[in-house]
Design an enzyme around this catalytic site. Structure first.
Site, PDB file in Angstrom:
ATOM      1  N   PHE A 234       0.846  -1.197   0.000  1.00 53.99           N
ATOM      2  CA  PHE A 234       0.000   0.000   0.000  1.00 53.99           C
ATOM      3  C   PHE A 234       0.879   1.243   0.000  1.00 53.99           C
ATOM      4  O   PHE A 234       1.731   1.432   0.888  1.00 53.99           O
ATOM      5  CB  PHE A 234      -0.919  -0.007   1.226  1.00 53.99           C
ATOM      6  CG  PHE A 234      -1.903  -1.150   1.220  1.00 53.99           C
ATOM      7  CD1 PHE A 234      -3.179  -0.982   0.706  1.00 53.99           C
ATOM      8  CD2 PHE A 234      -1.531  -2.403   1.710  1.00 53.99           C
ATOM      9  CE1 PHE A 234      -4.082  -2.041   0.688  1.00 53.99           C
ATOM     10  CE2 PHE A 234      -2.432  -3.466   1.704  1.00 53.99           C
ATOM     11  CZ  PHE A 234      -3.718  -3.282   1.180  1.00 53.99           C
TER      12      PHE A 234
ATOM     13  N   VAL B 193       2.295  -1.789   4.506  1.00 51.71           N
ATOM     14  CA  VAL B 193       2.015  -0.367   4.356  1.00 51.71           C
ATOM     15  C   VAL B 193       3.342   0.391   4.378  1.00 51.71           C
ATOM     16  O   VAL B 193       4.159   0.191   5.279  1.00 51.71           O
ATOM     17  CB  VAL B 193       1.117   0.116   5.525  1.00 51.71           C
ATOM     18  CG1 VAL B 193       0.812   1.592   5.398  1.00 51.71           C
ATOM     19  CG2 VAL B 193      -0.159  -0.698   5.579  1.00 51.71           C
ATOM     20  N   CYS B 194       3.551   1.251   3.406  1.00 51.02           N
ATOM     21  CA  CYS B 194       4.817   2.013   3.352  1.00 51.02           C
ATOM     22  C   CYS B 194       4.915   2.967   4.538  1.00 51.02           C
ATOM     23  O   CYS B 194       4.018   3.775   4.773  1.00 51.02           O
ATOM     24  CB  CYS B 194       4.899   2.812   2.056  1.00 51.02           C
ATOM     25  SG  CYS B 194       6.254   4.008   2.089  1.00 51.02           S
ATOM     26  N   VAL B 195       6.010   2.887   5.254  1.00 52.06           N
ATOM     27  CA  VAL B 195       6.165   3.674   6.485  1.00 52.06           C
ATOM     28  C   VAL B 195       6.189   5.176   6.213  1.00 52.06           C
ATOM     29  O   VAL B 195       5.523   5.951   6.909  1.00 52.06           O
ATOM     30  CB  VAL B 195       7.414   3.220   7.291  1.00 52.06           C
ATOM     31  CG1 VAL B 195       8.701   3.397   6.501  1.00 52.06           C
ATOM     32  CG2 VAL B 195       7.499   3.969   8.613  1.00 52.06           C
TER      33      VAL B 195
ATOM     34  N   ALA C  41       2.788   6.320   5.169  1.00 49.47           N
ATOM     35  CA  ALA C  41       1.857   6.162   6.290  1.00 49.47           C
ATOM     36  C   ALA C  41       2.016   7.290   7.313  1.00 49.47           C
ATOM     37  O   ALA C  41       1.032   7.901   7.735  1.00 49.47           O
ATOM     38  CB  ALA C  41       2.072   4.809   6.959  1.00 49.47           C
TER      39      ALA C  41
END
Lengths: 123, 119
Positions: free
Chosen positions: B39, B77-79, B82
């Site tokens: 994501f 999920v990409c940090v 995010a």
């Protein structure tokens, strides 16, 4: 698991640099991909050609001007930058307006290049 | 076939995550493997446990969590994306994990096909 595998990655940049976050976040993926020793190409087409426009000034919109990063890409061994001729023409731009050295390709040749890739990511 | 999926748009605003979900289900039903779902951009909002859609609408976030549980899917999920958008461990829905962009590149290397959903 993925050690030693070299795939042809292509990042296709199609949007102007500041209207949406796609360009900036695309650049972040590109920089990470350099750490994986992959065969990386970047394409700029449609409004994406504006990402490489010289003389970007972003103070007025309070956004960070990230265009200097494109000039640093060769330091990451990312040297294959392609720009679509038709996209430049449609916007009254030439190669001289761009802040990095690129290879300009016709739409047809760009298609052939894409066909040769393993992984194409469009932003 | 081994697929990796990339989702670049938020839930409800855009069809991307619906299409990705249906694609994953169809692929799994046919016996294919989903190596990872990554994501990115506003797609990270698919992982927010704070999402509360109306009763008569599909629950996009819960749907991903359920699919992940059923098929041991790796929802990443990409940090950086995010944190920009207020998605943190505290409000991460079940089945998702936060990690770096390297997970996307790795998925592209390991999968037979990386399929992206978004504009």
């Amino acid at each position: 698991m993925s050690e030693g595998v070299v795939k042809k990655f292509m990042f296709v940049n199609r949007k102007s640099p500041y209207g949406t976050v796609y360009a900036l976040e695309s650049l972040e993926v590109v920089l990470i991909s350099a750490a994986f020793d992959q065969d990386v190409s970047l394409v700029f087409m449609d409004d994406g050609v504006y990402q490489l426009k010289k003389g970007q000034q972003t103070k007025g919109i309070e956004n960070k001007n990230f265009s200097p990063t494109y000039r640093a890409l060769d330091g990451y061994d990312i040297e294959k930058l392609y720009v679509e001729q038709e996209s430049l023409d449609a916007r009254g731009l030439t190669e001289d307006d761009l802040l990095v050295d690129v290879t300009v390709l016709s739409k047809a040749d760009m298609g052939k290049l894409m066909d040769d890739m393993d992984v194409v990511l469009s932003f | 076939m081994k697929f990796a999926i990339m989702i670049n748009e938020g839930p409800y605003q855009h069809q991307a995550t619906d299409s990705a979900y249906l694609f994953c289900k169809a692929a799994l039903d046919k016996g294919h493997e989903i190596r990872r779902v990554f994501f990115y951009h506003d797609g990270v909002n698919n992982a927010s446990s704070l999402t509360e859609p109306p009763q008569d609408d599909r629950n996009i976030v819960a749907r991903w969590s359920k699919l992940a549980e059923e098929h041991k899917l790796d929802l990443v999920v990409c940090v950086a994306a995010a944190l920009r958008r207020g998605i943190q461990e505290e409000n991460l829905a079940p089945g998702f994990r936060i990690s770096g962009l390297g997970q996307l590149v790795e998925a592209g290397i390991e999968a037979d096909r990386l399929v992206t959903f978004g504009d």
